[in-house]
Design a protein around this motif. Structure first.
Motif, PDB file in Angstrom:
ATOM      1  N   MET A  45       0.826  -1.213   0.000  1.00 30.26           N
ATOM      2  CA  MET A  45       0.000   0.000   0.000  1.00 30.26           C
ATOM      3  C   MET A  45       0.862   1.265   0.000  1.00 30.26           C
ATOM      4  SD  MET A  45      -2.830   1.157   2.848  1.00 30.26           S
ATOM      5  CE  MET A  45      -3.644  -0.450   2.716  1.00 30.26           C
ATOM      6  N   TYR A  46       2.052   1.172   0.606  1.00 25.16           N
ATOM      7  CA  TYR A  46       2.868   2.369   0.808  1.00 25.16           C
ATOM      8  C   TYR A  46       4.066   2.469  -0.136  1.00 25.16           C
ATOM      9  CZ  TYR A  46       0.112   2.630   5.053  1.00 25.16           C
ATOM     10  OH  TYR A  46      -0.930   2.702   5.932  1.00 25.16           O
ATOM     11  N   ILE A  47       4.387   1.368  -0.787  1.00 26.23           N
ATOM     12  CA  ILE A  47       5.552   1.377  -1.691  1.00 26.23           C
ATOM     13  C   ILE A  47       5.461   2.485  -2.747  1.00 26.23           C
ATOM     14  CG2 ILE A  47       6.640   0.075  -3.563  1.00 26.23           C
ATOM     15  CD1 ILE A  47       6.262  -2.438  -1.736  1.00 26.23           C
ATOM     16  N   PRO A  48       4.321   2.681  -3.419  1.00 24.86           N
ATOM     17  CA  PRO A  48       4.264   3.771  -4.405  1.00 24.86           C
ATOM     18  C   PRO A  48       4.565   5.147  -3.814  1.00 24.86           C
ATOM     19  CG  PRO A  48       2.418   2.267  -4.719  1.00 24.86           C
ATOM     20  CD  PRO A  48       3.080   1.874  -3.434  1.00 24.86           C
ATOM     21  N   GLU A  49       4.145   5.375  -2.568  1.00 23.27           N
ATOM     22  CA  GLU A  49       4.411   6.663  -1.936  1.00 23.27           C
ATOM     23  C   GLU A  49       5.897   6.867  -1.678  1.00 23.27           C
ATOM     24  OE1 GLU A  49       2.328   9.245  -1.313  1.00 23.27           O
ATOM     25  OE2 GLU A  49       0.940   8.045  -2.526  1.00 23.27           O
ATOM     26  N   PHE A  50       6.584   5.803  -1.289  1.00 26.25           N
ATOM     27  CA  PHE A  50       8.014   5.931  -1.034  1.00 26.25           C
ATOM     28  C   PHE A  50       8.796   6.125  -2.326  1.00 26.25           C
ATOM     29  CE2 PHE A  50       6.917   4.370   3.163  1.00 26.25           C
ATOM     30  CZ  PHE A  50       7.796   5.080   3.960  1.00 26.25           C
ATOM     31  N   VAL A  51       8.396   5.451  -3.386  1.00 29.75           N
ATOM     32  CA  VAL A  51       9.063   5.660  -4.670  1.00 29.75           C
ATOM     33  C   VAL A  51       8.810   7.082  -5.157  1.00 29.75           C
ATOM     34  CG1 VAL A  51       9.172   4.959  -7.084  1.00 29.75           C
ATOM     35  CG2 VAL A  51       8.971   3.221  -5.296  1.00 29.75           C
ATOM     36  N   LYS A  52       7.577   7.551  -5.034  1.00 27.09           N
ATOM     37  CA  LYS A  52       7.249   8.928  -5.433  1.00 27.09           C
ATOM     38  C   LYS A  52       8.065   9.945  -4.640  1.00 27.09           C
ATOM     39  CE  LYS A  52       3.318  12.107  -5.800  1.00 27.09           C
ATOM     40  NZ  LYS A  52       1.858  12.270  -5.548  1.00 27.09           N
ATOM     41  N   ALA A  53       8.313   9.631  -3.374  1.00 24.83           N
ATOM     42  CA  ALA A  53       9.082  10.544  -2.517  1.00 24.83           C
ATOM     43  C   ALA A  53      10.569  10.543  -2.850  1.00 24.83           C
ATOM     44  CB  ALA A  53       8.887  10.157  -1.056  1.00 24.83           C
ATOM     45  N   GLY A  54      11.029   9.507  -3.581  1.00 23.64           N
ATOM     46  CA  GLY A  54      12.427   9.499  -3.997  1.00 23.64           C
ATOM     47  C   GLY A  54      13.243   8.303  -3.587  1.00 23.64           C
ATOM     48  N   ALA A  55      12.614   7.265  -3.050  1.00 24.23           N
ATOM     49  CA  ALA A  55      13.372   6.068  -2.668  1.00 24.23           C
ATOM     50  C   ALA A  55      13.908   5.366  -3.910  1.00 24.23           C
ATOM     51  CB  ALA A  55      12.489   5.118  -1.864  1.00 24.23           C
TER      52      ALA A  55
ATOM     53  N   HIS B  73       3.215 -12.607  -0.380  1.00 24.10           N
ATOM     54  CA  HIS B  73       3.286 -12.668  -1.842  1.00 24.10           C
ATOM     55  C   HIS B  73       4.537 -11.920  -2.296  1.00 24.10           C
ATOM     56  CE1 HIS B  73      -0.738 -14.219  -1.462  1.00 24.10           C
ATOM     57  NE2 HIS B  73      -1.115 -13.116  -0.843  1.00 24.10           N
ATOM     58  N   ILE B  74       5.691 -12.435  -1.886  1.00 21.54           N
ATOM     59  CA  ILE B  74       6.945 -11.689  -2.038  1.00 21.54           C
ATOM     60  C   ILE B  74       7.286 -11.420  -3.494  1.00 21.54           C
ATOM     61  CG2 ILE B  74       8.415 -13.749  -1.965  1.00 21.54           C
ATOM     62  CD1 ILE B  74       9.136 -10.275  -0.360  1.00 21.54           C
ATOM     63  N   HIS B  75       6.983 -12.362  -4.383  1.00 21.34           N
ATOM     64  CA  HIS B  75       7.275 -12.123  -5.795  1.00 21.34           C
ATOM     65  C   HIS B  75       6.498 -10.923  -6.305  1.00 21.34           C
ATOM     66  CE1 HIS B  75       6.326 -12.605 -10.128  1.00 21.34           C
ATOM     67  NE2 HIS B  75       7.620 -12.840 -10.206  1.00 21.34           N
ATOM     68  N   ARG B  76       5.215 -10.842  -5.958  1.00 20.16           N
ATOM     69  CA  ARG B  76       4.371  -9.731  -6.389  1.00 20.16           C
ATOM     70  C   ARG B  76       4.893  -8.404  -5.837  1.00 20.16           C
ATOM     71  NH1 ARG B  76      -1.398 -10.532  -4.326  1.00 20.16           N
ATOM     72  NH2 ARG B  76      -1.410 -12.164  -5.937  1.00 20.16           N
ATOM     73  N   THR B  77       5.311  -8.415  -4.574  1.00 18.15           N
ATOM     74  CA  THR B  77       5.791  -7.181  -3.950  1.00 18.15           C
ATOM     75  C   THR B  77       7.102  -6.716  -4.564  1.00 18.15           C
ATOM     76  OG1 THR B  77       4.693  -7.786  -1.877  1.00 18.15           O
ATOM     77  CG2 THR B  77       6.407  -6.111  -1.755  1.00 18.15           C
ATOM     78  N   LEU B  78       8.014  -7.652  -4.777  1.00 18.93           N
ATOM     79  CA  LEU B  78       9.284  -7.281  -5.406  1.00 18.93           C
ATOM     80  C   LEU B  78       9.060  -6.760  -6.819  1.00 18.93           C
ATOM     81  CD1 LEU B  78      11.517 -10.288  -4.244  1.00 18.93           C
ATOM     82  CD2 LEU B  78      11.541  -7.963  -3.338  1.00 18.93           C
ATOM     83  N   GLN B  79       8.137  -7.371  -7.538  1.00 19.20           N
ATOM     84  CA  GLN B  79       7.853  -6.923  -8.903  1.00 19.20           C
ATOM     85  C   GLN B  79       7.227  -5.536  -8.900  1.00 19.20           C
ATOM     86  OE1 GLN B  79       8.920  -8.790 -11.605  1.00 19.20           O
ATOM     87  NE2 GLN B  79       8.568  -6.799 -12.587  1.00 19.20           N
ATOM     88  N   LEU B  80       6.393  -5.262  -7.913  1.00 22.01           N
ATOM     89  CA  LEU B  80       5.804  -3.924  -7.784  1.00 22.01           C
ATOM     90  C   LEU B  80       6.891  -2.873  -7.628  1.00 22.01           C
ATOM     91  CD1 LEU B  80       3.492  -1.886  -7.289  1.00 22.01           C
ATOM     92  CD2 LEU B  80       3.528  -2.614  -4.878  1.00 22.01           C
ATOM     93  N   ILE B  81       7.844  -3.151  -6.758  1.00 22.19           N
ATOM     94  CA  ILE B  81       8.946  -2.204  -6.537  1.00 22.19           C
ATOM     95  C   ILE B  81       9.709  -1.960  -7.836  1.00 22.19           C
ATOM     96  CG2 ILE B  81      11.123  -1.820  -5.324  1.00 22.19           C
ATOM     97  CD1 ILE B  81       9.920  -3.570  -3.038  1.00 22.19           C
ATOM     98  N   LYS B  82      10.003  -3.043  -8.558  1.00 20.98           N
ATOM     99  CA  LYS B  82      10.750  -2.922  -9.814  1.00 20.98           C
ATOM    100  C   LYS B  82       9.943  -2.163 -10.867  1.00 20.98           C
ATOM    101  CE  LYS B  82      13.676  -7.027  -9.434  1.00 20.98           C
ATOM    102  NZ  LYS B  82      14.155  -8.222 -10.153  1.00 20.98           N
ATOM    103  N   ASP B  83       8.660  -2.473 -10.959  1.00 16.99           N
ATOM    104  CA  ASP B  83       7.821  -1.806 -11.956  1.00 16.99           C
ATOM    105  C   ASP B  83       7.765  -0.305 -11.736  1.00 16.99           C
ATOM    106  OD1 ASP B  83       7.274  -4.220 -13.169  1.00 16.99           O
ATOM    107  OD2 ASP B  83       5.286  -4.464 -12.272  1.00 16.99           O
ATOM    108  N   LEU B  84       7.915   0.108 -10.489  1.00 21.33           N
ATOM    109  CA  LEU B  84       7.900   1.537 -10.158  1.00 21.33           C
ATOM    110  C   LEU B  84       9.263   2.197 -10.347  1.00 21.33           C
ATOM    111  CD1 LEU B  84       5.621   1.372  -6.986  1.00 21.33           C
ATOM    112  CD2 LEU B  84       5.027   2.372  -9.203  1.00 21.33           C
ATOM    113  N   GLY B  85      10.270   1.394 -10.685  1.00 25.82           N
ATOM    114  CA  GLY B  85      11.573   1.944 -11.033  1.00 25.82           C
ATOM    115  C   GLY B  85      12.625   1.921  -9.948  1.00 25.82           C
TER     116      GLY B  85
END
Length: 222
Positions: free
Chosen positions: A73-83, A95-107
């Protein structure tokens, strides 16, 4: 290459900007953010607002360690903030694969973190998808804790796992790392060193950062 990631959890928040500038001058490679929600770990720290503020005045990579429930829920906010790097725990992200892929998809770079009491086998599958592993060498929640000596053997075994499954992964270690045990930890296989009180408790944060960075550079030749 051995990377140094000072953790601002141990910084003096009255002088946070000056202390971040000091570790940058001292040669830090990343700035580490220990994000805690009072649920997954027994402490509350800070969120994306602080990270964004530092990002606006800092050109180093920012490394967000999410010790929180509902990380997706919060990963997009941290990426937007500059992480630039984000790690989540295997213990509460089923669902670790899904979560890791989410992080990667956001850059951002995607990391899986693991607590001292969790078997390394729990992250075996995640190693196929992660960019880095964060090995906790203390129980997460508070800064300034004593290094768990068992972590050296765990680090050696993790190094073997990573080298056999996905050699491109970096191994980050966090908890009780100081100048005095830096060499032992480095020789056991760590690539990225999160250091909090070992830097920020010093009377001269910049010089202490420089000492540690010099030591890490010398260890690259060992």
């Amino acid at each position: 290459m051995k990377l140094l990631a000072p953790s601002i959890l141990s910084a003096d928040f009255w002088h946070l900007g000056k202390q971040v500038e000091a570790v940058i001058r001292g040669g830090a490679d990343l700035i580490h953010f220990d994000v805690m929600d009072g649920h997954f770990v027994p402490n509350i720290t800070f969120g994306p607002v602080l990270l964004e503020s530092i990002k606006n005045h800092c050109n180093l990579l920012l490394d967000a360690h999410l010790m929180i429930d509902n990380a997706d829920m919060y990963i997009p906010e941290f990426v937007k903030a500059g992480a630039d790097w984000i790690s989540v725990h295997i213990e509460n992200n089923p669902h670790i694969h899904r979560t890791l892929q989410l992080i990667k998809d956001l850059g951002a770079k995607a990391g899986v973190a693991i607590n001292p009491g969790t078997s390394l086998s729990a992250i075996e599958e995640a190693l196929h998808y992660a960019d880095f592993v964060l090995l906790m060498s203390v129980n997460p929640g508070f800064g300034g804790q004593r290094f768990i000596e068992r972590s050296i053997e765990r680090l050696r075994r993790l190094r073997q796992m990573v080298d056999s499954i996905n050699p491109s992964i970096l191994i980050e270690i966090d908890g009780g790392i100081k100048l005095e045990n830096l060499e032992e930890v480095a020789l056991a296989g760590a690539d990225v060193f999160v250091i909090g009180s070992g830097i920020f408790s010093s009377d001269n944060v910049e010089e202490q950062t420089r000492r540690i960075k010099r030591k890490l550079i010398s260890l690259e030749e060992v």
